[in-house]
Design an enzyme around this catalytic site. Structure first.
Site, PDB file in Angstrom:
ATOM      1  N   VAL A 149       0.858  -1.191   0.000  1.00  0.00           N
ATOM      2  CA  VAL A 149       0.000   0.000   0.000  1.00  0.00           C
ATOM      3  C   VAL A 149       0.893   1.240   0.000  1.00  0.00           C
ATOM      4  O   VAL A 149       1.782   1.369   0.839  1.00  0.00           O
ATOM      5  CB  VAL A 149      -0.911   0.036   1.251  1.00  0.00           C
ATOM      6  N   GLY A 181       6.494   1.190 -15.480  1.00  0.00           N
ATOM      7  CA  GLY A 181       6.487   0.214 -14.383  1.00  0.00           C
ATOM      8  C   GLY A 181       5.515   0.551 -13.264  1.00  0.00           C
ATOM      9  O   GLY A 181       5.646   0.033 -12.153  1.00  0.00           O
ATOM     10  N   LYS A 219      -5.922  -2.332  -1.711  1.00  0.00           N
ATOM     11  CA  LYS A 219      -5.155  -1.529  -0.747  1.00  0.00           C
ATOM     12  C   LYS A 219      -6.070  -1.050   0.385  1.00  0.00           C
ATOM     13  O   LYS A 219      -5.674  -1.036   1.561  1.00  0.00           O
ATOM     14  CB  LYS A 219      -4.508  -0.341  -1.455  1.00  0.00           C
TER      15      LYS A 219
HETATM   16  P1  NAP Z   1       6.118  -7.206 -13.180  1.00  0.00           P
HETATM   17  O1  NAP Z   1       6.973  -6.083 -13.633  1.00  0.00           O
HETATM   18  O2  NAP Z   1       5.085  -7.747 -14.089  1.00  0.00           O
HETATM   19  O3  NAP Z   1       7.099  -8.381 -12.737  1.00  0.00           O
HETATM   20  C1  NAP Z   1       6.637  -9.651 -12.362  1.00  0.00           C
HETATM   21  C2  NAP Z   1       7.823 -10.607 -12.313  1.00  0.00           C
HETATM   22  O4  NAP Z   1       7.376 -11.837 -11.770  1.00  0.00           O
HETATM   23  C3  NAP Z   1       8.442 -10.904 -13.662  1.00  0.00           C
HETATM   24  O5  NAP Z   1       9.827 -10.978 -13.542  1.00  0.00           O
HETATM   25  C4  NAP Z   1       7.876 -12.276 -14.028  1.00  0.00           C
HETATM   26  O6  NAP Z   1       8.782 -13.047 -14.780  1.00  0.00           O
HETATM   27  C5  NAP Z   1       7.700 -12.884 -12.646  1.00  0.00           C
HETATM   28  N1  NAP Z   1       6.582 -13.829 -12.616  1.00  0.00           N
HETATM   29  C6  NAP Z   1       5.272 -13.559 -12.698  1.00  0.00           C
HETATM   30  N2  NAP Z   1       4.545 -14.684 -12.599  1.00  0.00           N
HETATM   31  C7  NAP Z   1       5.418 -15.690 -12.450  1.00  0.00           C
HETATM   32  C8  NAP Z   1       5.302 -17.105 -12.308  1.00  0.00           C
HETATM   33  N3  NAP Z   1       4.114 -17.697 -12.291  1.00  0.00           N
HETATM   34  N4  NAP Z   1       6.407 -17.837 -12.176  1.00  0.00           N
HETATM   35  C9  NAP Z   1       7.620 -17.252 -12.187  1.00  0.00           C
HETATM   36  N5  NAP Z   1       7.793 -15.914 -12.302  1.00  0.00           N
HETATM   37  C10 NAP Z   1       6.708 -15.159 -12.454  1.00  0.00           C
HETATM   38  O7  NAP Z   1       5.350  -6.827 -11.843  1.00  0.00           O
HETATM   39  P2  NAP Z   1       5.721  -5.667 -10.801  1.00  0.00           P
HETATM   40  O8  NAP Z   1       5.211  -4.376 -11.290  1.00  0.00           O
HETATM   41  O9  NAP Z   1       7.138  -5.793 -10.398  1.00  0.00           O
HETATM   42  O10 NAP Z   1       4.757  -6.067  -9.570  1.00  0.00           O
HETATM   43  C11 NAP Z   1       5.023  -7.186  -8.783  1.00  0.00           C
HETATM   44  C12 NAP Z   1       4.110  -7.185  -7.557  1.00  0.00           C
HETATM   45  O11 NAP Z   1       4.360  -6.002  -6.815  1.00  0.00           O
HETATM   46  C13 NAP Z   1       2.628  -7.155  -7.881  1.00  0.00           C
HETATM   47  O12 NAP Z   1       1.948  -7.876  -6.898  1.00  0.00           O
HETATM   48  C14 NAP Z   1       2.264  -5.674  -7.773  1.00  0.00           C
HETATM   49  O13 NAP Z   1       0.913  -5.471  -7.445  1.00  0.00           O
HETATM   50  C15 NAP Z   1       3.149  -5.267  -6.644  1.00  0.00           C
HETATM   51  N6  NAP Z   1       3.489  -3.833  -6.606  1.00  0.00           N
HETATM   52  C16 NAP Z   1       3.919  -3.221  -7.750  1.00  0.00           C
HETATM   53  C17 NAP Z   1       4.262  -1.889  -7.700  1.00  0.00           C
HETATM   54  C18 NAP Z   1       4.744  -1.176  -8.931  1.00  0.00           C
HETATM   55  O14 NAP Z   1       4.867   0.047  -8.887  1.00  0.00           O
HETATM   56  N7  NAP Z   1       5.026  -1.852 -10.016  1.00  0.00           N
HETATM   57  C19 NAP Z   1       4.162  -1.178  -6.503  1.00  0.00           C
HETATM   58  C20 NAP Z   1       3.733  -1.836  -5.350  1.00  0.00           C
HETATM   59  C21 NAP Z   1       3.392  -3.173  -5.422  1.00  0.00           C
HETATM   60  P3  NAP Z   1       9.000 -12.798 -16.354  1.00  0.00           P
HETATM   61  O15 NAP Z   1       9.589 -11.430 -16.464  1.00  0.00           O
HETATM   62  O16 NAP Z   1       9.950 -13.847 -16.794  1.00  0.00           O
HETATM   63  O17 NAP Z   1       7.671 -12.871 -16.994  1.00  0.00           O
HETATM   64  N1  HSE Z   2      -0.311  -0.453 -10.039  1.00  0.00           N
HETATM   65  C1  HSE Z   2      -0.107   0.121  -8.775  1.00  0.00           C
HETATM   66  C2  HSE Z   2      -0.334   1.596  -8.839  1.00  0.00           C
HETATM   67  C3  HSE Z   2       1.306  -0.156  -8.296  1.00  0.00           C
HETATM   68  O1  HSE Z   2      -0.304   2.145  -9.938  1.00  0.00           O
HETATM   69  O2  HSE Z   2      -0.560   2.216  -7.801  1.00  0.00           O
HETATM   70  C4  HSE Z   2       1.545   0.334  -6.892  1.00  0.00           C
HETATM   71  O3  HSE Z   2       0.815  -0.399  -5.973  1.00  0.00           O
END
Ligand code: NAP
Ligand code: HSE
Length: 596
Positions: free
Chosen positions: A381, A435, A453
């Site tokens: 969050v 991202g 959240k």
């Molecule tokens: P992302 O860029 O899509 O990255 C996901 C990663 O996980 C990739 O490296 C992917 O591998 C791997 N992956 C996904 N499913 C998989 C599976 N079944 N087996 C093995 N590897 C797997 O996602 P992200 O933005 O980093 O977000 C990740 C988490 O953090 C999510 O829960 C999101 O809600 C949370 N979050 C994100 C943010 C943000 O700003 N992005 C902020 C807070 C929280 P490949 O690359 O090989 O496909």
């Molecule tokens: N997709 C989410 C956002 C990532 O844009 O707020 C952070 O939790």
């Protein structure tokens, strides 16, 4: 100290000093920024006083002597202070990347006066009111150490002068503590590198510190602290222990455990890659298992020549039960079952996955409790905004009546792009590229990410478990052209606002709406991926804001959870975090930004 100044002082204020021993190369600013972040997430405002990068001051003296030959000390002081000015700007850049609200100030912008020999001067005054006013919009003020404004131009404070700057700031601003961050975890009775019998001290008095610290702390700074009863802490980056120098009796302290924790990172996307970068920046502390991804070859090609390796086999990533498993894959299928199984198998779990946490918070907490392990999810969050920590602090001391906020960075970014004339599809694509967006961006746009959240916030604020699918959500797609035109004509600002309230009878209401806010509203000014929160208590409202999405702010929060667990190990207690070093007894003045 005048009364009005006292009123301005944030409730908890600390001065952190980063010397050249911890600022050896540009990468070190990220490590220093993280150290600052862990203090701000604990509710402190921070004045970060920085030295020049290692070797820079000597280099400036060298070039000064070459160019000038027998030049005046006054001109030399003007030259050598440049190392600190550059360092403060670099620290500001590192903090900005991590989304930590901060301001960088030069001595003339703080009324930092000095007097004496141009290369061995003393500080004589600070416009404390002016400095503290910056905390109305920032959590951190970065100041260059080592020099001040003399009557005839800048003068420097002698070798180790940044220690003196930090001590004087602590005195003039009435800070609760000043921590000098060095490359050793405190003051020893002798040099521990040469004498294995040297004992680390928990505390000692000023005069003894001046004798045994042998230049570790500038002598002038120690005596100035003694004269003004400022307690100095000497500590290493991220360590649970510090040596306190004060009017205290000498006491030997424990030697921290050493040993590396085994960490398994699941996912190497926007968040996971940032977390790995932090872990690699602390090589002596963590041992990284192969990172779990779907396409190991793609990631191996992308990172090139680092010590990271990748696997698509969960058994490889989780071999030998890691101490900490970090879940940054996302989704509620595989990630959900794995989150439970790693806790059951005895690992600590640090998760960024708000969807899984929102669904299973009670189950996961119970598993962690049964196994004596920690469940951490600060990043789930607010990205880098420590909203859950703030709510926990407030709820422990007061009744939280409501929490409202802009808690989806992607939607906030999209609204900004739309205002600037972009098409919705292009704005979403850009949020994905940067991202911010979820793997399926309709989760952001339809309000489901904010609902996850909000469900977690409800649990922290009111102690109530609320399934995220019971939270009504208005989608950004529901906006029609007439409403958009009308809102623009009225000069209002669209925001996705998530809100939860509790009635006196304990009835919780939660919803996610698209609202048209007056530009003066405390949430209206958030730009790009900004998140902001208003926590209402019976007699006041606390506001916090920062970057709510993206690699670096999010990785900061995940890594802070990892470091908390690591500190617990170093302090000899793997089950719980160490006692907070600076527990907050009051919370009145920790608000960031505007207070409605
Ligand atoms: P992302 O860029 O899509 O990255 C996901 C990663 O996980 C990739 O490296 C992917 O591998 C791997 N992956 C996904 N499913 C998989 C599976 N079944 N087996 C093995 N590897 C797997 O996602 P992200 O933005 O980093 O977000 C990740 C988490 O953090 C999510 O829960 C999101 O809600 C949370 N979050 C994100 C943010 C943000 O700003 N992005 C902020 C807070 C929280 P490949 O690359 O090989 O496909
Ligand atoms: N997709 C989410 C956002 C990532 O844009 O707020 C952070 O939790």
């Amino acid at each position: 100290m005048p009364l009005d100044l006292e009123a301005r002082k944030p409730l908890k204020l600390c001065v952190l000093k980063f010397g050249s021993s911890v600022l050896q190369k540009p990468d070190d600013y990220a490590r220093a920024a993280h150290e600052i972040y862990r203090h701000t997430r604990g509710g402190e405002k921070v004045v970060a006083v920085v030295s020049a990068l290692q070797g820079e001051t000597d280099a400036l003296f060298g070039v000064g002597h070459t160019v000038g030959q027998n030049c005046s000390d006054r001109l030399m002081a003007r030259l050598v202070r440049c190392g600190e000015i550059k360092s403060a700007a670099l620290m500001g850049l590192a903090l900005q990347r991590s989304g930590i609200p901060s301001a960088v100030l030069d001595p003339h912008e703080m009324g930092l006066k000095a007097d004496g020999e141009p290369l061995d001067a003393n500080l004589t005054g600070l416009d404390a009111d002016r400095v503290l006013s910056h905390f109305e919009s920032a959590d951190v003020i970065v100041a260059p150490g080592f020099f001040g404004e003399g009557v005839e131009g800048p003068v420097t404070l002698g070798r180790g002068g940044t220690d003196l700057t930090a001590v004087e700031f602590a005195h003039w601003l009435g800070a609760d503590r000043v921590r000098l961050i060095k490359d050793v975890d405190g003051v020893y009775t002798d040099d521990p590198a040469r004498n294995p019998e040297a004992v680390r001290l928990d505390q000692l008095d000023y005069d003894e510190a001046a004798k045994v610290s042998r230049g570790l702390v500038q002598e002038k700074a120690i005596f100035r602290a003694r004269d003004n009863r400022v307690v100095i802490e000497v500590a290493a980056l991220g360590r649970p222990f510090a040596t306190r120098i004060g009017a205290v009796k000498r006491r030997a302290g424990p030697v921290p455990n050493t040993g590396r924790l085994r960490v398994a990172v699941l996912g190497h996307g926007a968040v996971g890659a940032g977390v790995c970068s932090h872990l690699l920046a602390h090589p002596g502390r963590f041992e990284l298992a192969p990172v779990l991804v779907r396409d190991p070859d793609k990631h191996a090609r992308a990172v090139g020549d680092t010590v990271l390796s990748f696997t698509d086999d969960p058994a490889d990533a989780l071999a030998n039960t890691p101490d900490i498993v970090v879940e940054t894959m996302g989704g509620t299928g595989f990630a959900r079952s794995l989150s439970q199984s790693v806790l059951r198998d005895g690992s600590h779990l640090v998760s960024a996955n708000k969807a899984v946490v929102a669904l299973d918070i009670d189950r996961l907490q119970e598993l962690a409790r049964q196994q004596g392990r920690q469940l951490r999810y600060s990043a789930a969050v607010g990205g880098g905004v420590p909203i859950l920590e703030l709510i926990d602090l407030l709820a422990a001391n007061d009744t939280v009546l409501s929490v409202e906020g802009v808690m989806n960075g992607t939607c906030n970014f999209i609204f900004g792009q739309l205002r600037a004339g972009a098409r919705l599809a292009d704005a979403i694509a850009e949020a994905q590229r940067l991202g911010f967006a979820e793997a399926d961006p309709s989760t952001d746009v339809d309000g489901l990410d904010a609902a996850d959240k909000l469900a977690i916030i409800v649990r922290h604020a009111f102690g109530v478990t609320l399934a995220p699918d019971r939270i009504p959500c208005e989608s950004l797609n529901d906006l029609d052209h007439h409403r958009i035109r009308a809102v623009n004509e009225e000069g209002l600002v669209f925001k996705q606002v998530a809100r939860c309230t509790v009635s006196p009878e304990g009835q919780v209401e939660a919803r996610v709406d698209i609202e048209a806010l007056d530009p003066a509203h405390p949430l209206a000014g958030l730009v790009n991926e900004g998140n902001g929160f208003l926590v209402r208590l019976p007699h006041r409202t606390i506001a916090v804001h920062g970057k709510g999405a993206g690699r670096w702010p999010t990785a900061e929060a995940v890594f802070a959870d990892i470091m908390d667990i690591q500190r617990a190990y170093l302090a000899g207690n793997a089950e719980t975090s160490p006692v907070p070093e600076n527990p907050l007894s009051h919370i009145r003045r920790i608000s960031t930004g505007s207070v409605a």
